[in-house]
Design a protein around this motif. Structure first.
Motif, PDB file in Angstrom:
ATOM      1  N   ALA A  48       0.760  -1.158  -0.099  1.00  0.00           N
ATOM      2  CA  ALA A  48       0.168  -0.086  -0.126  1.00  0.00           C
ATOM      3  C   ALA A  48       0.858   1.116  -0.016  1.00  0.00           C
ATOM      4  CB  ALA A  48      -0.899  -0.001   1.108  1.00  0.00           C
ATOM      5  N   LYS A  49       1.975   1.275   0.886  1.00  0.00           N
ATOM      6  CA  LYS A  49       2.921   2.293   0.714  1.00  0.00           C
ATOM      7  C   LYS A  49       3.321   2.825  -0.595  1.00  0.00           C
ATOM      8  CE  LYS A  49       4.464   2.281   5.655  1.00  0.00           C
ATOM      9  NZ  LYS A  49       5.938   2.008   6.441  1.00  0.00           N
ATOM     10  N   SER A  50       4.010   1.436  -1.419  1.00  0.00           N
ATOM     11  CA  SER A  50       4.383   1.655  -2.454  1.00  0.00           C
ATOM     12  C   SER A  50       3.284   2.017  -3.667  1.00  0.00           C
ATOM     13  CB  SER A  50       4.895   0.190  -3.049  1.00  0.00           C
ATOM     14  OG  SER A  50       5.925  -0.266  -2.259  1.00  0.00           O
ATOM     15  N   ARG A  51       2.098   1.805  -3.561  1.00  0.00           N
ATOM     16  CA  ARG A  51       1.316   2.359  -4.392  1.00  0.00           C
ATOM     17  C   ARG A  51       1.003   3.808  -4.143  1.00  0.00           C
ATOM     18  NH1 ARG A  51      -2.985  -2.855  -5.061  1.00  0.00           N
ATOM     19  NH2 ARG A  51      -1.478  -3.995  -5.954  1.00  0.00           N
ATOM     20  N   PHE A  57       5.080   9.718  -7.373  1.00  0.00           N
ATOM     21  CA  PHE A  57       5.916   9.885  -8.407  1.00  0.00           C
ATOM     22  C   PHE A  57       5.279  10.000  -9.862  1.00  0.00           C
ATOM     23  CE2 PHE A  57       9.180   7.131  -5.980  1.00  0.00           C
ATOM     24  CZ  PHE A  57       9.888   8.198  -5.641  1.00  0.00           C
ATOM     25  N   GLY A  58       4.084   9.396  -9.855  1.00  0.00           N
ATOM     26  CA  GLY A  58       3.350   9.461 -11.399  1.00  0.00           C
ATOM     27  C   GLY A  58       2.984  10.997 -11.628  1.00  0.00           C
ATOM     28  N   SER A  59       2.285  11.449 -10.524  1.00  0.00           N
ATOM     29  CA  SER A  59       1.883  12.862 -10.704  1.00  0.00           C
ATOM     30  C   SER A  59       3.147  13.711 -11.011  1.00  0.00           C
ATOM     31  CB  SER A  59       1.165  13.390  -9.511  1.00  0.00           C
ATOM     32  OG  SER A  59       0.095  12.484  -9.279  1.00  0.00           O
ATOM     33  N   ALA A  92       8.986   3.735 -13.644  1.00  0.00           N
ATOM     34  CA  ALA A  92       8.754   2.473 -13.973  1.00  0.00           C
ATOM     35  C   ALA A  92       9.192   1.687 -12.854  1.00  0.00           C
ATOM     36  CB  ALA A  92       9.620   2.349 -15.185  1.00  0.00           C
ATOM     37  N   TYR A  93      10.278   1.764 -12.195  1.00  0.00           N
ATOM     38  CA  TYR A  93      10.580   0.928 -10.983  1.00  0.00           C
ATOM     39  C   TYR A  93       9.426   0.962  -9.900  1.00  0.00           C
ATOM     40  CZ  TYR A  93      12.727  -0.990  -6.791  1.00  0.00           C
ATOM     41  OH  TYR A  93      13.133  -1.722  -5.707  1.00  0.00           O
ATOM     42  N   GLY A 100       3.102  -4.270 -10.660  1.00  0.00           N
ATOM     43  CA  GLY A 100       3.545  -5.017 -11.457  1.00  0.00           C
ATOM     44  C   GLY A 100       3.898  -6.451 -10.598  1.00  0.00           C
ATOM     45  N   ASN A 101       4.853  -7.442 -11.251  1.00  0.00           N
ATOM     46  CA  ASN A 101       5.102  -8.514 -10.297  1.00  0.00           C
ATOM     47  C   ASN A 101       6.647  -8.405  -9.720  1.00  0.00           C
ATOM     48  OD1 ASN A 101       6.816  -8.586 -12.792  1.00  0.00           O
ATOM     49  ND2 ASN A 101       6.052 -10.688 -13.412  1.00  0.00           N
ATOM     50  N   LYS A 102       6.917  -7.319  -9.469  1.00  0.00           N
ATOM     51  CA  LYS A 102       8.396  -7.203  -8.924  1.00  0.00           C
ATOM     52  C   LYS A 102       8.414  -7.917  -7.521  1.00  0.00           C
ATOM     53  CE  LYS A 102      11.972  -3.952  -8.108  1.00  0.00           C
ATOM     54  NZ  LYS A 102      12.903  -5.142  -8.707  1.00  0.00           N
ATOM     55  N   ILE A 103       7.284  -7.897  -6.815  1.00  0.00           N
ATOM     56  CA  ILE A 103       7.292  -8.498  -5.549  1.00  0.00           C
ATOM     57  C   ILE A 103       7.409 -10.086  -5.734  1.00  0.00           C
ATOM     58  CG2 ILE A 103       5.659  -9.015  -3.358  1.00  0.00           C
ATOM     59  CD1 ILE A 103       4.996  -6.284  -3.597  1.00  0.00           C
ATOM     60  N   HIS A 104       6.860 -10.633  -6.557  1.00  0.00           N
ATOM     61  CA  HIS A 104       6.899 -12.015  -6.861  1.00  0.00           C
ATOM     62  C   HIS A 104       8.395 -12.299  -7.172  1.00  0.00           C
ATOM     63  CE1 HIS A 104       5.918 -16.115  -8.315  1.00  0.00           C
ATOM     64  NE2 HIS A 104       6.509 -15.629  -9.502  1.00  0.00           N
TER      65      HIS A 104
END
Length: 153
Positions: A48-51, A57-59, A92-93, A100-104
């Motif tokens: 949730a923090k990452s989102r 960051f996106g803004s 992007a990171y 994305g599937n980075k956590i996986h």
């Protein structure tokens, strides 16, 4: 009479041992479940923090993109687009981490390390022992006696 008493005591002792073993098993299973649920909550909180960070960051990236394109259209110099290169990687990171599937991929890498690179997992000074824990507790008690007004760590 004495033989019956001895056999009955042995049976009671065996039943008590079985009961204690079962209670310890239940206790350990509950601790494992508690730790798993706490870990799941911590991981969900980190996602949730990452989102949330990705929204910021996106803004920022979108505002920078619009500003850089506007500056490029006025000055016709490629250097005005240069800040977009690192911002693109950072955004992007963060998007990969948040959605994305980075956590996986991180979990797969962690499993690989645990299976094939155990030497990397050693704790500094080794695994804590009961003696080292007691020593730390005694030192903290002693510090509290010597300096009662200092905040405790």
């Amino acid at each position: 009479m004495g033989n019956y008493f001895t056999v009955n005591m042995e049976e009671n002792f065996k039943r008590n041992q079985d009961f204690i073993t079962e209670m310890n098993t239940i206790k350990i299973e509950r601790q494992i479940q508690l730790r798993k649920q706490l870990r799941d909550r911590m991981v969900a909180l980190e996602i949730a923090k990452s989102r949330e960070l990705f929204y910021w960051f996106g803004s920022f990236y979108l505002i920078s993109l619009v500003g850089s394109i506007a500056a490029y259209s006025r000055k016709q110099r490629l250097v005005t687009l240069l800040p977009l290169v690192p911002l693109t990687f950072v955004t992007a990171y963060q998007a990969d981490l948040a959605y994305g599937n980075k956590i996986h991929r991180i979990l797969v890498e962690a499993e690989h390390i645990m299976q094939f690179e155990q030497e990397l997992l050693g704790l500094p000074l080794g695994i804590p022992t009961a003696a080292s824990i007691d020593l730390g507790r005694l030192q903290k008690d002693e510090q509290k006696k010597l300096h009662p007004l200092l905040p405790q760590t």
